[in-house]
Enzyme design. Sequence first.
Site, mmCIF file in Angstrom:
data_model
loop_
_atom_site.group_PDB
_atom_site.id
_atom_site.type_symbol
_atom_site.label_atom_id
_atom_site.label_comp_id
_atom_site.label_asym_id
_atom_site.label_seq_id
_atom_site.Cartn_x
_atom_site.Cartn_y
_atom_site.Cartn_z
ATOM 1 N N GLU A 49 4.186 -16.525 -11.364
ATOM 2 C CA GLU A 49 5.534 -15.928 -11.181
ATOM 3 C C GLU A 49 5.505 -14.699 -10.279
ATOM 4 O O GLU A 49 6.470 -14.512 -9.542
ATOM 5 C CB GLU A 49 6.127 -15.591 -12.556
ATOM 6 C CG GLU A 49 6.399 -16.794 -13.426
ATOM 7 C CD GLU A 49 5.127 -17.398 -14.039
ATOM 8 O OE1 GLU A 49 4.106 -16.675 -14.131
ATOM 9 O OE2 GLU A 49 5.172 -18.591 -14.397
ATOM 10 N N ASP B 32 5.808 -22.374 -21.938
ATOM 11 C CA ASP B 32 5.309 -22.238 -23.307
ATOM 12 C C ASP B 32 6.402 -22.447 -24.348
ATOM 13 O O ASP B 32 6.977 -21.496 -24.880
ATOM 14 C CB ASP B 32 4.646 -20.859 -23.459
ATOM 15 C CG ASP B 32 3.481 -20.701 -22.487
ATOM 16 O OD1 ASP B 32 3.029 -21.725 -21.925
ATOM 17 O OD2 ASP B 32 3.026 -19.565 -22.286
ATOM 18 N N ASP C 179 -1.205 -21.748 -12.648
ATOM 19 C CA ASP C 179 -0.380 -21.163 -13.718
ATOM 20 C C ASP C 179 -0.137 -19.683 -13.386
ATOM 21 O O ASP C 179 -0.704 -19.164 -12.420
ATOM 22 C CB ASP C 179 -1.175 -21.317 -15.028
ATOM 23 C CG ASP C 179 -0.315 -21.077 -16.259
ATOM 24 O OD1 ASP C 179 0.909 -20.889 -16.130
ATOM 25 O OD2 ASP C 179 -0.894 -21.073 -17.371
#
Length: 965
Positions: free
Chosen positions: A550, A624, A547
């Site tokens: 980015e 999300d 996760d």
Amino acid sequence: MAGSRSLKQRLPLFLTVLTILACIISPVGMYPMSVKHENFKKCSQSGFCKRNRAYADEAVASGSNWKAPYELDSSSITLEDGYLRGIVIKSTESGEKVRLPLTVSFLESGATRVVLDEERRLKGDIELRHGSNIRKERYNEAEKWTLVGALTPNKVASFSPEPETGFTKVLYGPENQYQLVIRHAPLELLFQRDGETHVKLNDRGLLNLEHWRPKVDVPEGETAPEDESTWWEESFGGNTDSKPRGPESVALDITFPGYEHVYGIPEHADSLSLRETRGGSGNHEEPYRMYNSDVFEYELNSTMTLYGTIPYMQAHRKNSSVAVFWLNAAETWVDIVKSKSTTNPLSLGLTGKKTTQTHWFSESGQLDVFVFLGPNPQTLSKTYGELTGYTQLPQQFAIAYHQCRWNYVTDEDVKEVDVKFDRYQIPYDVIWLDIEYTDGKKYFTWDPMTFADPKGMQEQLDESERKLVVIIDPHLKNENGYPIIDELKSKDLAIKNKDGNIYDGWCWPGSSHWVDCFSPAAISWWKGLYSYDKFKGTFPNTFIWNDMNEPSVFNGPETTMPKDNIHYGNWEHRDVHNINGMTVVNATFQGLVERKKGQLQRPFILTRSFYAGTQRMGAMWTGDNQAEWSHLAISMPMVLNQGIAGFPFAGADVGGFFGNPDKDLLVRWYQTGIWYPFFRAHAHIDTRRREPYLTGEPYMQIISQAIRLRYQLLPAWYTAFHEASLTGIPIVRPQYYIHPEDEQGFAMDDQFYVGSTGLLAKPVVAKDQESVDIYLSDNEKYYDYFDYTIYQGGGKWHNVPAPLEKIPLLMQGGHVIPRKDRPRRSSGLMKWDPYTLVVVLDESGAADGTIYVDDGESYDFEKGAYIHRQFTFVDSTFISEDIGSKGPKTDGYLKSMSDVRVEKIVVVGAPAEWEQRTTVTVIEDGAKGATHASLQFTRGESGKAAYAVVKNPNVGIGRSWKIEF
Ligand SMILES: *[C@@H]1O[C@H](CO)[C@@H](O)[C@H](O)[C@H]1NC(C)=O
Ligand SMILES: *[C@@H]1O[C@H](CO)[C@@H](O)[C@H](O)[C@H]1NC(C)=O
Ligand SMILES: *[C@@H]1O[C@H](CO)[C@@H](O)[C@H](O)[C@H]1NC(C)=O
């Protein structure tokens, strides 16, 4: 506009007040339920975006007076071994001639690649500001991470330069049916198929390669010749980007004449068919942005960037599809406008109503664009996949149901949830641990208080073939004595800041450093961390979630890293940003393949950030989202778009991440989630528990039935994944993919087909809706999956009842659907279960389909250990034929599967004359003689189809056989 309000209008206002109150009271409501726009750049706040939009505006305002300053030097053109080369000259207003080497490659696949670079930078003949040490070339390594093949040029291309006319023409592609027409001045490239132009580059003259210039101080009192206000340092949200190379963007317009619809360029929370971006009713104002970011509480119907990027766009019109792939890893924006098609001698036979004009701009790097001429969506998926790779064939468990929340708080909690799923007889395959399982957010550790016994926990899961996924993020806690951070530092494997020191930023653990997975040494270190010896407490049933890759940096500009950070090879973060997440997944993948010497296993990794090529390594989810009907509705277009962009292993958090879904929403979300190729429930730490067994009746039963439907159809899903792994075809397919000639379906993104099964689903995504209107393109018969109600009539909408307990699902005539009907606790426990084959007859009484089966975990399938069969029903005979190819492990595998049989065949749309029959004749290869099995016919009544059931034909799933009806 505060006019007088009627009572009816006042009521929603009252409810709004209540909602606000509820938000203040509930913990999740503490968040503002909308994105913080001020945290993310608008085009006008991004220097190169602003400049390129202004350039386009100037071109439009100048009309036919616009003189695009790029021309191909006719004397420089050569064609050798499938590469056309030449020098493009950019003429500046000050009379400078900038030399830009052009390479066009004609690939065997029929794709064409156009690369434009800057000669001076290739030679390293520029000066960097601020004493920087970074690379002087334009970034040219995106292909190293992205492309895996199909780069062989096609040597047979015929070539006719016509310097006197100012054109060069190249015939190429399969049977030379494609032609590239290059106009030298101003430069324009027209891609033609069968004599018609389908893609135009620089047709509008927006090509812009900002060449390197030194910063010249303008003497006091004078003004610079050009507006340099966005050229140098740029500040946003308290951060200043030093931009040591100054402005260096690359931009190009790409036009699809006669094409009204374009798709792709994920990730955006928007409709499947992309909208115009330059204002006007129903259009966006901002270009679609691609700059991988952790966007908190993202908004819908928006061109804002999200977590991942695939700069691949498909254009579609009646009977034709083409595509482009913009290989650039820097921040990228795309403007889209649609105009009435003009008649153009080069686009004969134009059938579409509109032309789509796109305008792409990236902050740095080479200009590198691939053009694909189709001619249909399937060939595009194939050719694009040859280039960037196909979906990894996942483990069987990975396509079953995943149960996640932030967080299951202890190992006891996990075991209890596991027991409850069994107690309430709800199947699941995987339980997940979010960040709280670690010791103080230190990855590769377990919290000794809450997860004291990872082994016992995983042993319990393993008893029912269940798996555990744990999160591992690329930010590493900067804490003395944490061995991982000590190694990262001592081995010098972290991303650096602009001054060459280890970059320090803020993330979950607080002060953190980031592993630089662009570095070969970092990759081999990161790989090693996943070995069972190193990551204690993990086992062959532990898998990984990457996760925040980015990367998410809480105190960084736009919640990510400064662009002037430095990676391995002295490339700036600016150049590689969109690839960063994929490099982490790539290193994790390499680690998981072999966690113990000699034990090869197919990895499973979920990633939030991605780029073109990440489909080779795992699954993605849409980040999300929120427990709102609108977020449920947008999930399908987003998942469908991932499929078009070559990364079909996609899903959204079932139930919504933020907020508490009401029970209706949760039920509908499960009924939708079973159609996501990646099917996982997830929830924020502040939400109430919502495991399916907590919902009470009738909701729990309805949700279990939905999950069971997913499990029943796992053989069909696995077959669809296998197909995707070979051909790139999406796993769930939008209407235009299946019916490319029917214009009514081109913008449809709320109904879709599952694999090649003919299953057509349209989930309910709105509150209190009791039926859905399903659109049928073709005149085939469609049957309700559950009760065989017949729907027929192409070009029309059909109302299908969908009370809360009903999943709207039709079967198109002409297919064979493989299923497993015995309810089990997990997919692993279904391994040896018998099959049911549903034969859905078409108008001519025929049907076909395929099945692919392997062990669902190892790489033995690469050595032939699989079953791949074609089922055909024609002339009242049902046949199973082998379509696999043999390898060293085929026989052994078939032997191990010899007891796995077909226990039931259901023929939907059975002919009336079967009413008289009571048996069918079964002939299996290698059997002593024919046998008989019973046939039970049920007449069709009140709009429902007749059907027949063959009980226990007892033919092997891996065998050749014939059943005569
Ligand atoms: C998004 O756009 C669609 C189609 O234009 C519309 O139906 C929907 O209400 C919009 N949703 C939001 C949250 O604005
Ligand atoms: C579309 O394709 C079909 C089938 O190949 C063909 O019959 C039809 O003429 C085509 N239509 C157009 C507009 O090209
Ligand atoms: C990971 O990257 C390496 C180096 O570019 C490449 O050889 C390998 O194929 C990649 N792995 C996957 C699964 O794509």
